[in-house]
Design an enzyme around this catalytic site. Structure first.
Site, PDB file in Angstrom:
ATOM      1  N   HIS A   1     -97.482  66.671  65.780  1.00  0.00           N
ATOM      2  CA  HIS A   1     -97.318  65.592  66.772  1.00  0.00           C
ATOM      3  C   HIS A   1     -98.032  64.309  66.386  1.00  0.00           C
ATOM      4  O   HIS A   1     -97.931  63.310  67.100  1.00  0.00           O
ATOM      5  CB  HIS A   1     -97.783  66.058  68.150  1.00  0.00           C
ATOM      6  CG  HIS A   1     -99.259  65.932  68.408  1.00  0.00           C
ATOM      7  ND1 HIS A   1    -100.215  66.460  67.571  1.00  0.00           N
ATOM      8  CD2 HIS A   1     -99.946  65.338  69.420  1.00  0.00           C
ATOM      9  CE1 HIS A   1    -101.420  66.200  68.065  1.00  0.00           C
ATOM     10  NE2 HIS A   1    -101.282  65.521  69.177  1.00  0.00           N
ATOM     11  N   GLY A   2     -98.759  64.296  65.286  1.00  0.00           N
ATOM     12  CA  GLY A   2     -99.466  63.070  64.909  1.00  0.00           C
ATOM     13  C   GLY A   2    -100.607  63.388  63.970  1.00  0.00           C
ATOM     14  O   GLY A   2    -100.625  64.451  63.347  1.00  0.00           O
TER      15      GLY A   2
ATOM     16  N   HIS B   1     -95.168  66.433  73.744  1.00  0.00           N
ATOM     17  CA  HIS B   1     -95.923  67.253  72.785  1.00  0.00           C
ATOM     18  C   HIS B   1     -97.083  68.046  73.386  1.00  0.00           C
ATOM     19  O   HIS B   1     -97.918  68.562  72.655  1.00  0.00           O
ATOM     20  CB  HIS B   1     -96.327  66.471  71.518  1.00  0.00           C
ATOM     21  CG  HIS B   1     -97.034  65.175  71.706  1.00  0.00           C
ATOM     22  ND1 HIS B   1     -96.679  64.044  71.012  1.00  0.00           N
ATOM     23  CD2 HIS B   1     -98.086  64.830  72.467  1.00  0.00           C
ATOM     24  CE1 HIS B   1     -97.483  63.055  71.347  1.00  0.00           C
ATOM     25  NE2 HIS B   1     -98.350  63.509  72.221  1.00  0.00           N
TER      26      HIS B   1
ATOM     27  N   HIS C   1     -96.563  55.752  73.727  1.00  0.00           N
ATOM     28  CA  HIS C   1     -97.214  57.065  73.657  1.00  0.00           C
ATOM     29  C   HIS C   1     -98.075  57.190  74.906  1.00  0.00           C
ATOM     30  O   HIS C   1     -99.049  56.451  75.067  1.00  0.00           O
ATOM     31  CB  HIS C   1     -98.080  57.132  72.389  1.00  0.00           C
ATOM     32  CG  HIS C   1     -98.863  58.403  72.250  1.00  0.00           C
ATOM     33  ND1 HIS C   1    -100.031  58.477  71.532  1.00  0.00           N
ATOM     34  CD2 HIS C   1     -98.657  59.647  72.727  1.00  0.00           C
ATOM     35  CE1 HIS C   1    -100.503  59.714  71.574  1.00  0.00           C
ATOM     36  NE2 HIS C   1     -99.687  60.439  72.298  1.00  0.00           N
TER      37      HIS C   1
ATOM     38  N   GLY D   1    -104.495  64.206  63.702  1.00  0.00           N
ATOM     39  CA  GLY D   1    -105.654  64.611  64.513  1.00  0.00           C
ATOM     40  C   GLY D   1    -106.887  63.794  64.163  1.00  0.00           C
ATOM     41  O   GLY D   1    -106.975  63.216  63.079  1.00  0.00           O
TER      42      GLY D   1
ATOM     43  N   MET E   1    -103.474  53.669  65.283  1.00  0.00           N
ATOM     44  CA  MET E   1    -103.423  52.219  65.390  1.00  0.00           C
ATOM     45  C   MET E   1    -103.428  51.567  63.998  1.00  0.00           C
ATOM     46  O   MET E   1    -104.358  51.757  63.220  1.00  0.00           O
ATOM     47  CB  MET E   1    -104.654  51.776  66.182  1.00  0.00           C
ATOM     48  CG  MET E   1    -104.688  50.338  66.552  1.00  0.00           C
ATOM     49  SD  MET E   1    -106.048  50.047  67.703  1.00  0.00           S
ATOM     50  CE  MET E   1    -107.474  50.525  66.735  1.00  0.00           C
TER      51      MET E   1
ATOM     52  N   HIS F   1    -103.509  56.564  73.571  1.00  0.00           N
ATOM     53  CA  HIS F   1    -102.214  56.105  74.082  1.00  0.00           C
ATOM     54  C   HIS F   1    -101.994  54.643  73.700  1.00  0.00           C
ATOM     55  O   HIS F   1    -102.939  53.870  73.629  1.00  0.00           O
ATOM     56  CB  HIS F   1    -102.146  56.286  75.598  1.00  0.00           C
ATOM     57  CG  HIS F   1    -102.107  57.730  75.996  1.00  0.00           C
ATOM     58  ND1 HIS F   1    -102.299  58.163  77.282  1.00  0.00           N
ATOM     59  CD2 HIS F   1    -101.897  58.849  75.261  1.00  0.00           C
ATOM     60  CE1 HIS F   1    -102.201  59.482  77.322  1.00  0.00           C
ATOM     61  NE2 HIS F   1    -101.969  59.916  76.104  1.00  0.00           N
ATOM     62  N   PHE F   2    -100.737  54.300  73.455  1.00  0.00           N
ATOM     63  CA  PHE F   2    -100.471  52.932  73.007  1.00  0.00           C
ATOM     64  C   PHE F   2     -99.037  52.534  73.283  1.00  0.00           C
ATOM     65  O   PHE F   2     -98.172  53.371  73.546  1.00  0.00           O
ATOM     66  CB  PHE F   2    -100.763  52.782  71.504  1.00  0.00           C
ATOM     67  CG  PHE F   2     -99.886  53.630  70.613  1.00  0.00           C
ATOM     68  CD1 PHE F   2     -98.577  53.254  70.331  1.00  0.00           C
ATOM     69  CD2 PHE F   2    -100.360  54.802  70.056  1.00  0.00           C
ATOM     70  CE1 PHE F   2     -97.762  54.035  69.516  1.00  0.00           C
ATOM     71  CE2 PHE F   2     -99.554  55.596  69.239  1.00  0.00           C
ATOM     72  CZ  PHE F   2     -98.248  55.205  68.971  1.00  0.00           C
ATOM     73  N   LEU F   3     -98.816  51.247  73.188  1.00  0.00           N
ATOM     74  CA  LEU F   3     -97.477  50.667  73.191  1.00  0.00           C
ATOM     75  C   LEU F   3     -97.405  49.839  71.919  1.00  0.00           C
ATOM     76  O   LEU F   3     -98.291  49.019  71.665  1.00  0.00           O
ATOM     77  CB  LEU F   3     -97.314  49.787  74.430  1.00  0.00           C
ATOM     78  CG  LEU F   3     -96.039  48.973  74.557  1.00  0.00           C
ATOM     79  CD1 LEU F   3     -94.812  49.855  74.613  1.00  0.00           C
ATOM     80  CD2 LEU F   3     -96.101  48.119  75.815  1.00  0.00           C
TER      81      LEU F   3
END
EC number: 6.5.1.-
Lengths: 482, 156
Positions: free
Chosen positions: A405-406, A330, A236, A408, A382, A205-207
């Site tokens: 969704h991103g 997601h 996220h 893996g 990141m 998770h991030f901002l």
């Protein structure tokens, strides 16, 4: 014989494992992968798609998206849609972090505006948006309020002055699933949720503060109001301990339910119950409540992002045009209408590590975007690019309106910590002009870009197969992590 | 984390050891008894969260769980610890576990009582490692032969 020998390419980058692969399979399995990716895909993930195809009431295909990898029950990057009369609901098809998702806001600021204040931005975002367990929460709910959050989601947040009324229009489900019922959420889940509302969480998770670096489709970019060179902010995050507990609670329930309902399933981790059963209905209501928690959570964090920017730039967030582009879930299951065998039918679509990618004209999409299709947000890892795509009619036909969704993981956390150090990662990112701040050094090493698959490849496959088409690329300028 | 060779069973050199899982973290925890293996499984979970050697011993809690089988008992025990950690913002590093069974002819339950020792979180003092999101049943095992060992995968 390798399981991969059963897979054939049916068109470029689309592969199928036939329903004859296992006698219990009710539909084929489909994979959206470049050739190199299918060769590298774990056999276990293929097996999981075949297992999902065995579940009662599954429609069309069990689907593996471009970021598929082995998970718990369903693979991550997996989609399964189930007939509302003959099908099942499975918590393993949603995952632990219910409504883990991504929200993105635009601004009219440019890199030139923010560059001199970058350190201040990162430091203040890090303080103003709490992250992990034990962070000083900015709010403290009481036990009645948690029910409001669970039942009303982002609506509760906006009513409590976290953000703008118009934000709701640009959130999937408008930030509230109406089927939510907080009475179906355990006391344990509520207790875990109370201290964590309005926090980012840890791990992936991030901002992130980003800039729009490249436009691939000018017409759609205009519709989404994306200006090259302008700053965006992406968050996220998910439903924190509340959603994890809902999943844990109902995995136990479903483990008993599938036996009681005499369901023949190929993997205990696909424990499920018939859609019309009490167990399935209660899980769906609790899952919807946890999803609402996540939308409220992201709403609050975006509010604090706006406040932070207001404080730094001495302008209102309205003047900086800090409006929501979109918010996608997601990890979720939802009742949706899809064209199945030439007819519009209701199905429960499970998306685990998969983003909704509805094509144009769908009423679920904000009317401002309806001519383009739904915005699809695919975060990188990141220090890497993230992407904005749009949903398509091909996705509606083939994947129940879903895409990746991103990126893996490709290295375990342990392997990542052996290969990378936090200091290396930090200095590497800073040498690229990316400011980074994290709660813990191990997290920086675990979340190293090299620990993940290539998000560019994931997005390229979505685009080439037509299940979501590229609109814009954003690059990171600053990132905070739990 | 190394400890002195166990006097009862010299094979046990470690309380626990981690193994590779792509997105999550897995470990085996060992003990001469089922209770000791459970204690070390709890210690391993908190070692994922923080450096357990930096946790002072000035808070105690008592918990009890009841489950239908040994695997569920391990799961419920660890889940209870995780919830306590999150709600009370507390870290534990010492565990004393007692397990009783009233199983007769396959009916009845396993009962666990545990005394936990630790301290409230202070991230200025305690090392932040990973946030544990959930205990999972994935690949969970409880085995007792000459020694007891348990396998756990945590969702991170």
């Amino acid at each position: 014989m390798s399981i991969k020998e059963n897979i054939t390419e049916i068109r470029e980058n689309v592969w199928e494992i036939p329903s004859s692969f296992k006698k219990e399979m009710k539909v084929p399995g489909r994979f959206y992968l470049e050739k190199e990716a299918i060769l590298n895909l774990e056999d276990d993930a293929i097996e999981q798609i075949a297992n999902v195809a065995c579940l009662p009431g599954i429609q069309k295909f069990a689907i593996g998206l471009p970021d598929i990898h082995f998970g718990y029950g369903f693979p991550i990057g997996g989609v399964g849609a189930f007939n509302v009369r003959t099908g099942v609901i499975s918590p393993g098809g949603v995952g632990f972090d219910i409504n883990c998702g991504v929200r993105m806001i635009r601004t009219n600021l440019t890199e030139k505006d923010i560059k001199p204040k970058m350190k201040e931005i990162v430091d203040k975002l890090f303080v103003n948006v709490p992250s992990g367990v034990g962070s000083k929460g900015k709010i403290r709910l009481d036990e009645n309020e948690i029910d409001e959050v669970l039942n009303f989601g982002a609506e509760w947040a906006v009513e409590n002055e976290y953000g703008w009324d118009e934000d709701l229009k640009f959130l999937e489900e408008n930030g509230r699933m109406l089927d939510a019922d907080s009475s179906k959420v355990s006391e344990k889940a509520k207790k875990r949720g109370i201290p964590q509302l309005g926090s980012l969480g840890s791990g992936n998770h991030f901002l992130e503060v980003q800039k729009i670096d490249e436009i691939f489709n000018e017409e759609v970019a205009k519709i989404f109001n994306l200006e090259p060179g302008t700053i965006t902010i992406m968050v996220h995050s998910g439903s924190r301990g509340c959603g994890h507990q809902v999943c844990s609670d109902y995995l136990r329930t479903m483990d008993k339910a599938y036996k009681r309902h005499n369901l023949n399933i190929p993997d205990r981790q696909l424990a499920c119950a018939p859609i019309d059963s009490i167990e399935a209905q209660e899980y769906y209501q609790a899952m919807a409540a946890a999803a609402n928690y996540a939308w409220a959570n992201r709403q609050m964090m975006i509010h604090w992002v706006r406040e932070t920017f207001e404080g730094i730039f001495n302008q209102s967030s309205e003047d900086m045009e800090m409006s929501v582009i979109y918010d996608v879930a997601h990890n979720i299951a939802k009742k949706e209408v899809h064209n199945i065998k030439g007819q519009n039918q209701e199905a429960i679509v499970h998306r685990k590590g998969a983003t909704r990618a509805f094509g144009s004209k769908r009423v679920e999409i904000p009317k401002e975007y309806r001519n383009a299709g739904q915005p699809v947000l695919i975060p990188g890892t990141m220090g890497t690019a993230s992407y904005i795509l749009h949903g398509t009619d091909i996705a509606m036909e083939e994947t129940f309106g879903s895409t990746a969704h991103g990126a893996g993981r490709k290295l375990s956390r342990t392997a990542a910590k052996k290969k990378f150090t936090a200091d290396e990662i930090k200095s590497d990112l800073e040498s690229k002009g990316i400011h980074v701040k994290a709660n813990s050094a191990p997290v920086l090493a675990e979340e190293a870009p090299g620990a993940y698959k290539d998000v560019d490849q994931v997005v390229r496959t979505s685009d080439s197969t037509g299940i979501a088409k590229l609109v814009a690329k954003v690059v990171p300028l600053a990132v905070t992590k739990g | 984390m190394k400890i002195e060779k166990n006097l009862i069973n010299p094979n046990i050199e470690k309380k626990f050891e981690f193994f590779e899982v792509t997105a999550d973290i897995g470990y085996w925890a060992y003990g001469n008894t089922l209770e000791e293996a459970f204690e070390n499984a709890a210690l391993a979970m908190f070692d994922v969260i923080t450096n357990v050697q930096k946790i002072a011993k000035n808070e105690t809690r008592e918990i009890s769980v009841e489950s239908e089988d040994k695997i569920s008992l391990l799961y419920d025990f660890l889940e209870e610890l995780l919830i306590l950690h999150e709600i009370d913002l507390i870290l534990f590093s010492e565990f004393e576990v007692k397990i009783l069974s009233d199983k007769i002819d396959g009916n009845g339950n396993y009962k666990l009582k545990a005394s936990l020792t630790g301290e409230y979180i202070d991230w200025d003092k305690h090392e932040r490692k990973s946030e544990v999101k959930a205990v999972t049943f994935h690949m969970m095992k409880v085995l007792c032969d000459t020694i007891c060992k348990v396998r756990v995968i945590l969702d991170l």
